[in-house]
Write a protein that holds these residues in place. Structure first.
Motif, short mmCIF file in Angstrom:
data_model
loop_
_atom_site.label_atom_id
_atom_site.label_comp_id
_atom_site.label_asym_id
_atom_site.label_seq_id
_atom_site.Cartn_x
_atom_site.Cartn_y
_atom_site.Cartn_z
N HIS A 119 0.87 -1.19 0.00
CA HIS A 119 0.00 0.00 0.00
C HIS A 119 0.90 1.23 0.00
CE1 HIS A 119 -3.54 2.39 0.96
NE2 HIS A 119 -2.90 2.94 1.97
N GLU A 138 -1.22 -2.57 -4.09
CA GLU A 138 -2.56 -1.97 -4.04
C GLU A 138 -2.45 -0.49 -4.37
OE1 GLU A 138 -5.84 -2.84 -0.82
OE2 GLU A 138 -4.74 -1.03 -0.23
N GLU A 144 -8.38 -4.52 -5.42
CA GLU A 144 -7.49 -5.64 -5.64
C GLU A 144 -6.68 -5.43 -6.92
OE1 GLU A 144 -6.82 -8.36 -3.80
OE2 GLU A 144 -8.05 -7.44 -2.23
#
Length: 222
Positions: A119, A138, A144
């Motif tokens: 992330h 991500e 996803e």
């Protein structure tokens, strides 16, 4: 929502990160006063899709400016105690400057140059300390990654010889396991938000030191 509605002042990252707060209290309400931190960094924000990456608090020098905005906002609400707030602003900025210098030294000593992340929480931290975020799994919250995106990321990891992958406690273990199997990257878990129940991560300075320590230990294993 009730707490926000009854507050005198609310501090917000801004953008989509905490946009739900904007509707609390009524559109024409004088209170709470809303302070959006991102407004102080307009020229320094990193784009993320159609908006900006909101994780700028993980750059200690940005955090110092956030502390200053907090202090000035409190002075506006409580001018009788201006001197106290000014002292606290100065003390906080001094601690942040010291933290920044120490983190810069420690990160440089690790020899870590590049990483991939699950992330994009560490993009500002990377920029501040000369690290390269080669890619992210991500790209956007709760979206996803497509098989093509993951395949491209694997190729980039191999091309750039990246050895470190940063994930969070909530990252999808299935995707992580696949990337590790395909690339051999070492996975480390960093915490971008802290934990008030963990004495090692219950304030900003401890949080940053905790995360730098995780990077240092990973570098020693290399």
């Amino acid at each position: 929502a009730r707490a926000v509605h009854g507050s005198d002042i609310v501090f917000m990252i801004g953008g989509d990160f905490d946009s739900w707060i904007a509707g609390e209290g009524g559109r024409r309400a004088a209170r709470p006063v809303r302070i959006c931190f991102h407004e102080a960094f307009t020229d320094s924000l990193i784009e993320l899709g159609a908006t900006f990456n909101p994780h700028f608090w993980l750059d200690p020098l940005f955090a110092g400016k956030m502390g200053e905005r907090i202090g000035l906002a409190l002075i506006g609400l409580d001018p009788a105690h201006r001197h106290y707030y000014e002292e606290r602003i100065a003390a906080f900025e001094a601690r942040v400057d010291s933290l920044h210098s120490e983190v810069a030294r420690r990160i440089a000593a690790t020899g870590v140059k590049a990483f991939v992340s699950y992330h994009p929480a560490w993009t500002y931290f990377a920029r501040r300390y000369g690290l390269v975020e080669v890619g992210v799994v991500e790209r956007y919250p709760e979206q996803e990654p497509s098989p093509r995106w993951v395949a491209d990321l694997i190729r980039e990891i191999e091309r750039r010889k990246v050895k470190l992958m940063i994930v969070e406690e909530t990252s999808d273990p299935g995707v992580i396991k696949g990337l590790v199997a395909d690339t051999g990257v070492e996975v480390i878990v960093l915490d971008p938000v802290g934990n008030p129940d963990d004495p090692g991560r219950d304030d900003y300075f401890d949080l940053i030191n905790h995360n730098v320590g995780v990077i240092e230990r990973a570098a020693r294993h290399d």
